[in-house]
Design an enzyme around this catalytic site. Sequence first.
Site, short mmCIF file in Angstrom:
data_model
loop_
_atom_site.label_atom_id
_atom_site.label_comp_id
_atom_site.label_asym_id
_atom_site.label_seq_id
_atom_site.Cartn_x
_atom_site.Cartn_y
_atom_site.Cartn_z
N ASP A 51 1.06 109.41 0.64
CA ASP A 51 1.41 109.97 0.50
C ASP A 51 0.65 107.75 -0.37
OD1 ASP A 51 2.52 111.58 -1.55
OD2 ASP A 51 4.22 110.33 -0.87
N LYS A 73 -1.10 108.54 -6.03
CA LYS A 73 -1.68 107.94 -6.67
C LYS A 73 -3.17 107.01 -6.70
CE LYS A 73 1.91 108.44 -10.03
NZ LYS A 73 2.60 107.88 -11.03
N MET A 188 11.24 102.35 -9.18
CA MET A 188 10.26 102.15 -10.23
C MET A 188 10.60 102.15 -11.37
SD MET A 188 9.62 106.36 -9.39
CE MET A 188 10.97 107.25 -9.47
N1 SAH Z 1 10.98 108.20 -1.51
C1 SAH Z 1 11.23 106.63 -1.75
C2 SAH Z 1 10.70 106.14 -3.48
C3 SAH Z 1 9.80 106.32 -4.03
S1 SAH Z 1 9.64 105.80 -5.98
C4 SAH Z 1 11.82 105.84 -0.80
O1 SAH Z 1 12.80 106.37 -0.67
O2 SAH Z 1 12.20 104.48 -1.34
C5 SAH Z 1 8.80 105.20 -5.75
C6 SAH Z 1 9.56 103.41 -6.29
O3 SAH Z 1 9.96 102.84 -4.86
C7 SAH Z 1 8.53 102.28 -5.99
O4 SAH Z 1 8.34 102.08 -7.88
C8 SAH Z 1 9.66 100.94 -6.00
O5 SAH Z 1 10.73 100.88 -6.70
C9 SAH Z 1 9.89 101.66 -5.16
N2 SAH Z 1 9.58 101.71 -3.91
C10 SAH Z 1 9.45 101.97 -2.91
N3 SAH Z 1 8.55 101.44 -1.52
C11 SAH Z 1 9.33 99.91 -1.86
C12 SAH Z 1 8.91 98.49 -1.15
N4 SAH Z 1 8.42 98.23 -0.04
N5 SAH Z 1 9.50 97.42 -2.10
C13 SAH Z 1 10.27 97.38 -3.17
N6 SAH Z 1 10.57 98.50 -3.96
C14 SAH Z 1 9.81 99.78 -2.72
#
Ligand code: SAH
Length: 518
Positions: A51, A73, A188
């Site tokens: 991803d 995406k 998100m």
């Molecule tokens: N599976 C992932 C989440 C995926 S959904 C997990 O467990 O973290 C994607 C969302 O994760 C983003 O929209 C944001 O809200 C959050 N996210 C992912 N990476 C991030 C980061 N480095 N800093 C802040 N938020 C993050």
Amino acid sequence: MPERPAGGAEAEDAVPSPGRVYLVGAGPGDPGLLTARALELIAQADTILYDRLIPAQALDGARVDAELLYVGKEGGGEAVPQEQTQALLVARAGEGKQVVRLKGGDPFVFGRGGEEALALREAGILYEVVPGVTAGVAAAAYAGIPVTHRGVASAVALVTGHEDPDKPETALDWPALAAFPGTLVFYMGIRQLPNIAESLIAAGRPASEPAAVVERGTLPAQRTVTATLATIARQASGAGVKPPSITVVGPVAELAGEMAWRSPGPLSGRTVAVTRARAQASGLARRLGELGASVIEAPTIRIKSLPGDPLDPSLYDLLCLTSPNGVGYLFERLHAGGRDARALAHARVAAIGPGTARALREHGVVADVVPERFVAEALVEALSELPVKHALVARAKEARDVLPDALRARGAEVDVLALYETVAEPLSARALAGARAADYITFTSSSTVRFFLQAVGENPALSPSTRIVSIGPVTSETLREHGIEPHVEAESHDIEGVLDALVTDALTSSPCVTDTHE
Ligand code: SAH
């Protein structure tokens, strides 16, 4: 260990191993938060489906022959449809492949890992789940926010903020969330932040409750905005916060003030484009990241070895190496003839700079001569006292003749051995756009300049605020030949020198230079 019965391995090979899918979390962005198991599986995988939000370096350890498929995406646009990703997982595992499905954070936290596991189960494919460090906990921690804290928060809820307020079936239960006795972490949710805050307040969560947004948590460009539930949306939009970000709502958010532990590096907030070959870029990219920069990898060159005979160094009393690449390929030629470092015992070995000397040391050879300045002229000077009869200059195909000419002028016989050449690497549109808008573009050799300009065309159309960084006078001269005046030239003509020069420049120049835009 007991010996295997003869033929055991063959018998084993005859049965094709079943394919398997590993649903692997890659953590929130800091490559240090990839788990040991994730790294091990990435290194073994036949196929990796990944991803967008995985650490930039996560695939560095993949096999060179691994199939790497991007299924995320593109810039907020449409992702590869979930069914297609699932079909790919099933198909590859069905072919007997070891497949890693690599996702940001944890695969089962808003990662659609559950859907993939069900699809695999249904298709009868074996799978394994490797949890990852989830962004909601990690980004908060890197901002100094413990999501639970004794006496302050004894529960935490991970909530999707990606709800469409127009679709009642996906709506969150705001009264329940408002009444939740603990910390709320929204994923998100940055575009919906005004709705989230308003809905929580309307449902009874105090408007004065502390809230924090952590943008690009655990990455070098991490930023935290703290406010109250009433003001967080305005503050975050004022600061230009973008995804990926998490929002923490609850008294723990206030602890960021006291507990923040990450000091921004001297290059934080700056983007730096790296044009050197991918194989060499990772060291520079890592160091830049540690200094807080966001790195854009825009490799414009690739190093390609040239075919040649095994090397017999017995003829030479001096060997000159002019790059770490040259060292690697020289040893390949030695090994091809059944020789090793001992075959160099009789000769003097000169290295143009510390990187080359380090590469030699890795092969068990300590260079006899390393000049103070890392250009051919300095090496000539450093060699002036050394009696030389027959020298070998091992180097790139296209290189300046300063060193062989000078040695010949002193009466030495000189053989030039071209071990590799530098060829163009096509620049992706994304890398090019990134480089054009970067705060800095680094050039670490004349060939990076030439091939970069070849890729961008005669009019590079760089942002007027982009500063050009050169590793040394030879590279600077090539830039000038193309009408580009470098803003920064490293004093020491190696990677450390480039980093020093960048830090010094960043400390003395503002991140947004606007004077040239007038
Ligand atoms: N599976 C992932 C989440 C995926 S959904 C997990 O467990 O973290 C994607 C969302 O994760 C983003 O929209 C944001 O809200 C959050 N996210 C992912 N990476 C991030 C980061 N480095 N800093 C802040 N938020 C993050």
